[in-house]
Design a protein around this motif. Structure first.
Motif, PDB file in Angstrom:
ATOM      1  N   GLN A 158       0.815  -1.206   0.000  1.00 64.32           N
ATOM      2  CA  GLN A 158       0.000   0.000   0.000  1.00 64.32           C
ATOM      3  C   GLN A 158       0.857   1.268   0.000  1.00 64.32           C
ATOM      4  O   GLN A 158       0.485   2.273  -0.627  1.00 64.32           O
ATOM      5  N   ALA A 159       1.997   1.247   0.694  1.00 57.39           N
ATOM      6  CA  ALA A 159       2.884   2.412   0.692  1.00 57.39           C
ATOM      7  C   ALA A 159       3.396   2.687  -0.712  1.00 57.39           C
ATOM      8  O   ALA A 159       3.457   3.836  -1.167  1.00 57.39           O
ATOM      9  N   GLN A 160       3.742   1.619  -1.431  1.00 55.64           N
ATOM     10  CA  GLN A 160       4.214   1.805  -2.800  1.00 55.64           C
ATOM     11  C   GLN A 160       3.099   2.340  -3.694  1.00 55.64           C
ATOM     12  O   GLN A 160       3.306   3.269  -4.479  1.00 55.64           O
ATOM     13  N   ARG A 161       1.901   1.771  -3.567  1.00 54.29           N
ATOM     14  CA  ARG A 161       0.779   2.216  -4.391  1.00 54.29           C
ATOM     15  C   ARG A 161       0.417   3.674  -4.107  1.00 54.29           C
ATOM     16  O   ARG A 161       0.159   4.458  -5.026  1.00 54.29           O
ATOM     17  N   LEU A 162       0.403   4.025  -2.835  1.00 56.07           N
ATOM     18  CA  LEU A 162       0.027   5.379  -2.453  1.00 56.07           C
ATOM     19  C   LEU A 162       1.039   6.399  -2.965  1.00 56.07           C
ATOM     20  O   LEU A 162       0.667   7.454  -3.498  1.00 56.07           O
ATOM     21  N   ALA A 163       2.329   6.089  -2.816  1.00 58.36           N
ATOM     22  CA  ALA A 163       3.359   7.014  -3.293  1.00 58.36           C
ATOM     23  C   ALA A 163       3.281   7.180  -4.807  1.00 58.36           C
ATOM     24  O   ALA A 163       3.398   8.295  -5.333  1.00 58.36           O
ATOM     25  N   ARG A 164       3.070   6.088  -5.532  1.00 60.07           N
ATOM     26  CA  ARG A 164       2.949   6.182  -6.990  1.00 60.07           C
ATOM     27  C   ARG A 164       1.705   6.973  -7.383  1.00 60.07           C
ATOM     28  O   ARG A 164       1.740   7.802  -8.286  1.00 60.07           O
ATOM     29  N   HIS A 174       3.242  17.278  -6.525  1.00 60.96           N
ATOM     30  CA  HIS A 174       4.261  17.164  -5.496  1.00 60.96           C
ATOM     31  C   HIS A 174       5.164  15.944  -5.720  1.00 60.96           C
ATOM     32  O   HIS A 174       4.752  14.941  -6.303  1.00 60.96           O
ATOM     33  N   TYR A 175       6.387  16.065  -5.209  1.00 59.92           N
ATOM     34  CA  TYR A 175       7.331  14.946  -5.223  1.00 59.92           C
ATOM     35  C   TYR A 175       7.003  14.043  -4.037  1.00 59.92           C
ATOM     36  O   TYR A 175       6.932  14.509  -2.888  1.00 59.92           O
ATOM     37  N   VAL A 176       6.782  12.752  -4.290  1.00 65.05           N
ATOM     38  CA  VAL A 176       6.447  11.805  -3.229  1.00 65.05           C
ATOM     39  C   VAL A 176       7.145  10.481  -3.510  1.00 65.05           C
ATOM     40  O   VAL A 176       6.991   9.913  -4.596  1.00 65.05           O
ATOM     41  N   VAL A 177       7.900   9.975  -2.534  1.00 66.48           N
ATOM     42  CA  VAL A 177       8.462   8.628  -2.617  1.00 66.48           C
ATOM     43  C   VAL A 177       8.352   7.968  -1.248  1.00 66.48           C
ATOM     44  O   VAL A 177       8.351   8.646  -0.215  1.00 66.48           O
ATOM     45  N   ALA A 178       8.254   6.665  -1.239  1.00 60.66           N
ATOM     46  CA  ALA A 178       8.171   5.903   0.009  1.00 60.66           C
ATOM     47  C   ALA A 178       9.029   4.655  -0.132  1.00 60.66           C
ATOM     48  O   ALA A 178       9.016   3.996  -1.177  1.00 60.66           O
ATOM     49  N   THR A 179       9.761   4.325   0.941  1.00 59.75           N
ATOM     50  CA  THR A 179      10.709   3.220   0.877  1.00 59.75           C
ATOM     51  C   THR A 179      10.730   2.452   2.187  1.00 59.75           C
ATOM     52  O   THR A 179      10.844   3.055   3.265  1.00 59.75           O
ATOM     53  N   VAL A 180      10.622   1.125   2.090  1.00 63.10           N
ATOM     54  CA  VAL A 180      10.936   0.265   3.220  1.00 63.10           C
ATOM     55  C   VAL A 180      12.383  -0.172   3.052  1.00 63.10           C
ATOM     56  O   VAL A 180      12.724  -0.866   2.090  1.00 63.10           O
ATOM     57  N   GLY A 181      13.233   0.278   3.969  1.00 63.60           N
ATOM     58  CA  GLY A 181      14.664   0.028   3.791  1.00 63.60           C
ATOM     59  C   GLY A 181      15.258  -0.960   4.761  1.00 63.60           C
ATOM     60  O   GLY A 181      16.432  -1.296   4.685  1.00 63.60           O
ATOM     61  N   ARG A 182      14.471  -1.446   5.706  1.00 67.78           N
ATOM     62  CA  ARG A 182      15.006  -2.377   6.714  1.00 67.78           C
ATOM     63  C   ARG A 182      13.868  -3.223   7.251  1.00 67.78           C
ATOM     64  O   ARG A 182      12.767  -2.723   7.473  1.00 67.78           O
ATOM     65  N   LEU A 200       9.885  -3.183  10.735  1.00 68.26           N
ATOM     66  CA  LEU A 200      10.425  -2.581   9.526  1.00 68.26           C
ATOM     67  C   LEU A 200      10.516  -1.070   9.690  1.00 68.26           C
ATOM     68  O   LEU A 200       9.886  -0.480  10.571  1.00 68.26           O
ATOM     69  N   THR A 201      11.309  -0.464   8.832  1.00 63.79           N
ATOM     70  CA  THR A 201      11.450   0.991   8.802  1.00 63.79           C
ATOM     71  C   THR A 201      10.856   1.502   7.498  1.00 63.79           C
ATOM     72  O   THR A 201      11.191   1.016   6.416  1.00 63.79           O
ATOM     73  N   LEU A 202       9.961   2.462   7.604  1.00 63.96           N
ATOM     74  CA  LEU A 202       9.341   3.091   6.442  1.00 63.96           C
ATOM     75  C   LEU A 202       9.730   4.558   6.414  1.00 63.96           C
ATOM     76  O   LEU A 202       9.629   5.255   7.423  1.00 63.96           O
TER      77      LEU A 202
END
Length: 424
Positions: free
Chosen positions: A256-262, A270-278, A295-297
């Motif tokens: 959902q984080a990926q879908r929402l950011a896209r 606006h510039y929007v990106v979301a990443t799970v990095g850990r 996890l870290t978002l």
């Protein structure tokens, strides 16, 4: 020297600039190429080399209380606030040869070119190597620029590397004076303007065939840790409808984080990106239903309301599905930095400089954090981007051509000369 002479662009020596980029890049760990972590022996040696290069360009050099290496060139009116440029010379592991050091060495080349051409600006001019822009072993980034903005707190100085060493102790070893940190605070006197040259660290300029990006704003960043509590069970004997799978719940949030950011980056300006990095999964076994996930978002945007609304929408979208899975979840905020607009004065000057030099230019946000976002608290601040190969950065393949480097440095010089003609 009259106004016309002072407005003439000094001849930038592209070969000298490239040679310095090559030389500074050699200060790296032998086992991990292009690695020069702040406070490391390689960093200390590079700083000694840089001090000599500053002095060779006619700069008056000093290390401030926060460990920033500053080269200063007097102006015709030294009572004016200084113009400044710079960036950082530390790297992430295997970080590449241009991130940070380009901005420092381009500023050095401008100073050297002014010296060669016997041009004295109205304002004093400073070239700054900010201490430790990249995340350090102490968990703190942008150490030097935070200090100039009065934002390096005692808690940050007390932060440990996990082995008992503190950031304050590391500063002392470098020759800084953390006990006198207020001396590094530049908010009261401030800068007439600050301009940072940097590789884009993204693909847009190369994709559009443009030489220059005039940065409009620097993204804000909001990070949080997410915890999912399910129930560990036997993977072979627990029916699918009776599981409380924490990893499936985490996957729901990730998707959902990926879908929402896209969705928001396509449907809003606006510039929007979301990443799970850990991520950590327990039990982390092939024959056990995951019972716990952490996890870290991270969410980045140049629009402050997005940084708040994103999390609210994400929770609304995910909570019903996670509840049906029988999993409990919670979000614990970790860091929140608001977006920082670049000064219109600087952005417009960058655009005019590119036009004057016949270089294609576009306005664009920065998706990465930079020292310029903290220096914005000391006066008008802005950035110039040049393309980098395939948008790659924080990588051993990071690359910009000599021609791109030269073009960016020429725009930096032209921008600074225009800002020097501004009143006050």
């Amino acid at each position: 020297m009259n106004t016309a002479e002072r407005s003439k662009l000094p001849p930038i020596d592209g070969a000298r600039l490239w040679r310095r980029l090559e030389e500074l890049s050699t200060f790296t760990r032998a086992d991990i190429a292009w690695t020069r972590r702040a406070f490391s022996p390689e960093y200390t040696a590079a700083r000694a080399w840089l001090r000599e290069a500053f002095e060779a360009a006619g700069l008056q050099v000093h290390l401030d209380a926060a460990g920033n290496l500053i080269g200063r060139r007097p102006g015709r009116r030294n009572e004016l606030k200084p113009l400044a440029t710079g960036s950082h010379t530390d790297t992430v592991n295997a970080g590449g040869r241009f991130d940070g050091i380009l901005g420092v060495l381009a500023g050095l080349e401008v100073a050297h070119a002014l010296n060669d051409a016997n041009i004295t600006l109205e304002h004093p001019f400073e070239v700054i190597d900010f201490l430790c822009e990249e995340p350090s072993d102490y968990g703190i980034s942008c150490v030097g620029s935070r200090a100039m903005a009065g934002m390096l707190s005692p808690d940050m100085l007390a932060a440990s590397d996990g082995q008992g060493d503190t950031l304050g102790q590391a500063l002392q070893r470098l020759g800084a004076r953390p006990e006198a940190l207020a001396e590094a605070d530049r908010r009261q006197d401030g800068f007439a303007a600050f301009v940072e040259l940097h590789i884009e660290q993204g693909p847009m300029l190369e994709r559009e065939g443009l030489a220059i990006g005039a940065v409009t704003d620097i993204v804000g960043i909001r990070r949080a840790q997410l915890f999912f509590e399910g129930r560990p069970d036997h993977a072979g004997t627990t029916p699918m409808d009776e599981r409380s799978d924490a990893l499936v719940a985490a996957a729901c949030v990730i998707r959902q984080a990926q879908r929402l950011a896209r969705q928001w980056s396509r449907s809003t300006p606006h510039y929007v990106v979301a990443t799970v990095g850990r991520m950590a999964v327990s039990p982390n076994a092939s024959n056990t239903v995951p019972g716990q996930v952490e996890l870290t978002l991270e969410v980045r945007s140049n629009h402050a309301p997005v940084l708040k609304e994103f999390w609210e929408v994400l929770e609304r979208r995910c909570s019903p599905a996670i509840e049906r899975l029988g999993v409990q979840w919670r979000v614990e905020p970790r860091t929140h930095v608001d977006p920082v607009p670049c000064a219109p004065l600087v952005t417009a000057a960058v655009e005019r400089a590119a036009q004057r030099l016949g270089l294609g230019c576009r306005r664009m946000p920065s998706g990465a954090g930079h020292d310029a976002m903290y220096i914005a608290h000391t006066g008008p601040s802005g950035m110039i981007f040049i393309p980098c190969l395939e948008g790659r950065s924080h990588s051993a393949v990071e690359w910009a051509s000599p021609e791109q480097v030269l073009a960016g440095t020429q725009v930096l010089a032209a921008t600074l000369l225009e800002l020097d003609r501004q009143p006050g």
